[in-house]
Design a protein around this motif. Structure first.
Motif, PDB file in Angstrom:
ATOM      1  N   ARG A  33     -50.224   8.142  36.424  1.00  0.00           N
ATOM      2  CA  ARG A  33     -49.900   9.636  36.426  1.00  0.00           C
ATOM      3  C   ARG A  33     -48.630   9.911  36.909  1.00  0.00           C
ATOM      4  O   ARG A  33     -48.161  11.143  36.369  1.00  0.00           O
ATOM      5  N   GLY A  34     -48.205   9.382  37.983  1.00  0.00           N
ATOM      6  CA  GLY A  34     -47.077   9.881  38.507  1.00  0.00           C
ATOM      7  C   GLY A  34     -45.937   9.554  37.510  1.00  0.00           C
ATOM      8  O   GLY A  34     -44.815  10.559  37.295  1.00  0.00           O
ATOM      9  N   THR A  35     -45.745   8.685  36.701  1.00  0.00           N
ATOM     10  CA  THR A  35     -44.573   8.313  35.983  1.00  0.00           C
ATOM     11  C   THR A  35     -44.716   9.429  34.794  1.00  0.00           C
ATOM     12  O   THR A  35     -43.728  10.311  34.444  1.00  0.00           O
ATOM     13  N   LEU A  36     -45.801   9.788  34.359  1.00  0.00           N
ATOM     14  CA  LEU A  36     -46.133  10.919  33.189  1.00  0.00           C
ATOM     15  C   LEU A  36     -45.672  12.281  33.637  1.00  0.00           C
ATOM     16  O   LEU A  36     -44.839  13.075  33.088  1.00  0.00           O
ATOM     17  N   ILE A  37     -46.079  12.511  35.015  1.00  0.00           N
ATOM     18  CA  ILE A  37     -45.435  13.870  35.795  1.00  0.00           C
ATOM     19  C   ILE A  37     -44.217  13.728  35.879  1.00  0.00           C
ATOM     20  O   ILE A  37     -43.321  15.085  35.694  1.00  0.00           O
ATOM     21  N   SER A  38     -43.359  12.688  36.318  1.00  0.00           N
ATOM     22  CA  SER A  38     -41.986  12.710  36.693  1.00  0.00           C
ATOM     23  C   SER A  38     -41.126  12.809  35.105  1.00  0.00           C
ATOM     24  O   SER A  38     -40.415  13.674  35.027  1.00  0.00           O
ATOM     25  N   ILE A  39     -41.659  12.283  34.045  1.00  0.00           N
ATOM     26  CA  ILE A  39     -41.094  12.448  32.876  1.00  0.00           C
ATOM     27  C   ILE A  39     -41.229  13.854  32.367  1.00  0.00           C
ATOM     28  O   ILE A  39     -40.364  14.424  31.649  1.00  0.00           O
ATOM     29  N   CYS A  40     -42.331  14.534  32.399  1.00  0.00           N
ATOM     30  CA  CYS A  40     -42.658  15.850  32.095  1.00  0.00           C
ATOM     31  C   CYS A  40     -41.698  16.747  32.896  1.00  0.00           C
ATOM     32  O   CYS A  40     -41.087  17.789  32.261  1.00  0.00           O
ATOM     33  N   SER A  41     -41.496  16.448  34.201  1.00  0.00           N
ATOM     34  CA  SER A  41     -40.565  17.210  35.017  1.00  0.00           C
ATOM     35  C   SER A  41     -39.186  17.206  34.564  1.00  0.00           C
ATOM     36  O   SER A  41     -38.291  18.174  34.336  1.00  0.00           O
ATOM     37  N   SER A  42     -38.751  16.007  34.043  1.00  0.00           N
ATOM     38  CA  SER A  42     -37.355  16.021  33.724  1.00  0.00           C
ATOM     39  C   SER A  42     -37.192  16.561  32.453  1.00  0.00           C
ATOM     40  O   SER A  42     -36.102  17.103  32.107  1.00  0.00           O
ATOM     41  N   ALA A  44     -38.748  19.150  31.215  1.00  0.00           N
ATOM     42  CA  ALA A  44     -38.714  20.760  31.470  1.00  0.00           C
ATOM     43  C   ALA A  44     -37.614  21.027  32.106  1.00  0.00           C
ATOM     44  O   ALA A  44     -37.029  22.085  31.745  1.00  0.00           O
ATOM     45  N   LEU A  45     -36.923  20.101  32.788  1.00  0.00           N
ATOM     46  CA  LEU A  45     -35.641  20.777  33.504  1.00  0.00           C
ATOM     47  C   LEU A  45     -34.447  20.881  32.359  1.00  0.00           C
ATOM     48  O   LEU A  45     -33.809  22.042  32.371  1.00  0.00           O
ATOM     49  N   TYR A  46     -34.518  19.900  31.180  1.00  0.00           N
ATOM     50  CA  TYR A  46     -33.629  19.972  30.116  1.00  0.00           C
ATOM     51  C   TYR A  46     -33.608  21.383  29.269  1.00  0.00           C
ATOM     52  O   TYR A  46     -32.876  21.920  28.840  1.00  0.00           O
ATOM     53  N   TRP A  47     -35.189  21.511  29.111  1.00  0.00           N
ATOM     54  CA  TRP A  47     -35.644  22.621  28.204  1.00  0.00           C
ATOM     55  C   TRP A  47     -35.308  23.874  28.739  1.00  0.00           C
ATOM     56  O   TRP A  47     -34.793  24.922  28.289  1.00  0.00           O
ATOM     57  N   MET A  48     -35.320  24.140  30.213  1.00  0.00           N
ATOM     58  CA  MET A  48     -35.015  25.371  30.763  1.00  0.00           C
ATOM     59  C   MET A  48     -33.437  25.520  30.733  1.00  0.00           C
ATOM     60  O   MET A  48     -32.974  26.631  30.626  1.00  0.00           O
ATOM     61  N   LEU A  49     -32.670  24.445  30.553  1.00  0.00           N
ATOM     62  CA  LEU A  49     -31.298  24.441  30.526  1.00  0.00           C
ATOM     63  C   LEU A  49     -30.567  24.693  29.062  1.00  0.00           C
ATOM     64  O   LEU A  49     -29.609  25.053  28.964  1.00  0.00           O
ATOM     65  N   TYR A 185     -36.033  12.378  26.854  1.00  0.00           N
ATOM     66  CA  TYR A 185     -36.990  12.715  27.659  1.00  0.00           C
ATOM     67  C   TYR A 185     -38.143  13.381  26.847  1.00  0.00           C
ATOM     68  O   TYR A 185     -39.175  13.126  27.192  1.00  0.00           O
ATOM     69  N   SER A 186     -37.901  14.395  25.861  1.00  0.00           N
ATOM     70  CA  SER A 186     -39.005  14.941  25.095  1.00  0.00           C
ATOM     71  C   SER A 186     -39.681  13.721  24.378  1.00  0.00           C
ATOM     72  O   SER A 186     -40.902  13.705  24.225  1.00  0.00           O
ATOM     73  N   VAL A 187     -39.051  12.851  23.557  1.00  0.00           N
ATOM     74  CA  VAL A 187     -39.638  11.868  22.968  1.00  0.00           C
ATOM     75  C   VAL A 187     -40.434  10.942  23.487  1.00  0.00           C
ATOM     76  O   VAL A 187     -41.469  10.475  23.371  1.00  0.00           O
ATOM     77  N   SER A 188     -39.744  10.748  24.858  1.00  0.00           N
ATOM     78  CA  SER A 188     -40.294   9.823  26.014  1.00  0.00           C
ATOM     79  C   SER A 188     -41.815  10.354  26.430  1.00  0.00           C
ATOM     80  O   SER A 188     -42.683   9.704  26.697  1.00  0.00           O
ATOM     81  N   LEU A 189     -41.670  11.623  26.669  1.00  0.00           N
ATOM     82  CA  LEU A 189     -42.976  12.354  26.998  1.00  0.00           C
ATOM     83  C   LEU A 189     -44.029  12.228  26.056  1.00  0.00           C
ATOM     84  O   LEU A 189     -45.164  11.855  26.359  1.00  0.00           O
ATOM     85  N   GLY A 219     -39.072  14.360  42.085  1.00  0.00           N
ATOM     86  CA  GLY A 219     -38.200  13.292  41.611  1.00  0.00           C
ATOM     87  C   GLY A 219     -37.929  13.327  40.393  1.00  0.00           C
ATOM     88  O   GLY A 219     -37.000  12.856  39.920  1.00  0.00           O
ATOM     89  N   GLY A 220     -38.797  13.758  39.569  1.00  0.00           N
ATOM     90  CA  GLY A 220     -38.525  13.855  37.949  1.00  0.00           C
ATOM     91  C   GLY A 220     -37.336  14.804  37.839  1.00  0.00           C
ATOM     92  O   GLY A 220     -36.430  14.425  37.049  1.00  0.00           O
TER      93      GLY A 220
END
Length: 288
Positions: A33-42, A44-49, A185-189, A219-220
């Protein structure tokens, strides 16, 4: 110090910080679960930018296809290979084999990108690999393991090394490091969510807000910035120069654990690793 080497060191530092934060998160939530949360956070950062860097023509290039291909195996698949290697081989042998990633990166850089190795780069790379192996060695290995299990950490190292070379190829087409991270990151998520659904794992409904979720989210974000720095270094420099410097993150992680998190201690092995790695970075920086 040249910009690519400085950016590679920045990436290594940020990745080490993210590792320490993820370790804090593992006290409250499991790694899947932690890995999935971290990838999702990463992601989300790129999509916001994205409103500040994304251009429509990026999506219709071979660069976008290359970045998407990277997302198919990094970080989701490579991380799972690494964890499976630890489960079958134990942390000592697994981390030792995974530390060979800079050697595979050099091979891919020569074969796919036409980069050339100098004597100083070869010496610096070997010194860094040796130092990381010494640093990650934990003293004992499992006495019984299947031969095929050796392919797990080696596979993780090869996938990471291949990702660096393919990223460099993609950046030659679309010279935007942020776009590379966004697609990857999007594909990895997406891969993580598909894998969870195939395994009938109710990961998302089972996630409850906790300190662990917070640590993995932060961390993500830091991992996302780390990849941004790495991709920028790859855009500006050569794979054979950048990747060995990035691979020193275990040393930085140890120093953070010693000075900030207070859970590490200096040993002769640590000192030897640092004595090998620091001059090696200087040699690579000068050769660049």
């Amino acid at each position: 110090m040249t910009p690519p080497v400085a950016l590679a060191l920045c990436s290594a530092f940020l990745f080490a910080v993210a590792v320490q934060l993820h370790n804090l998160g593992l006290r409250h939530i499991d790694s899947r679960r932690g890995t999935l949360i971290s990838i999702c956070s990463s992601a989300a950062l790129y999509w916001m930018l994205s409103p500040w860097f994304l251009e429509s023509w990026y999506w219709f290039t071979t660069g976008a296809a290359l970045f998407a291909a990277i997302g198919l195996f990094r970080p989701f698949l490579s991380a799972n290979f690494a964890m499976a290697g630890i489960r079958f081989l134990g942390p000592t042998l697994s981390t030792t084999l995974a530390s060979t990633a800079p050697l595979f990166s050099a091979l891919f850089a020569i074969v796919l990108l036409g980069e050339t190795m100098t004597a100083s780069l070869i010496g610096g790379t070997l010194a860094i690999v040796t130092g990381v192996v010494i640093l990650t060695y934990r003293g004992s290995t499992k006495s019984m393991w299947p031969v095929w299990a050796l392919s797990l950490p080696l596979g993780a190292a090869i996938l990471r090394a291949l990702a660096h070379a393919v990223t460099k190829l993609g950046l030659d087409v679309v010279p935007e490091p942020l776009f590379a991270g966004l697609v990857g990151y999007s594909v990895s998520l997406l891969m993580g969510l598909i894998a969870a659904s195939i395994q009938n794992a109710r990961i998302i409904p089972a996630i409850r807000w906790s300190p662990g979720v917070t640590w993995f989210l932060i961390g993500g974000i830091i991992n996302g910035i780390s990849l941004w720095s790495l991709n920028t270094a790859l855009k500006m420099g050569q794979v054979i120069t950048v990747v060995p410097v990035v691979s020193v993150s275990p040393v930085i992680s140890f120093l953070l654990g010693y000075f900030i998190f207070r859970k590490e201690r200096f040993t002769p092995r640590i000192v030897i690793a640092i004595v090998l790695i620091v001059p090696a970075i200087v040699i690579i920086a000068r050769s660049n």
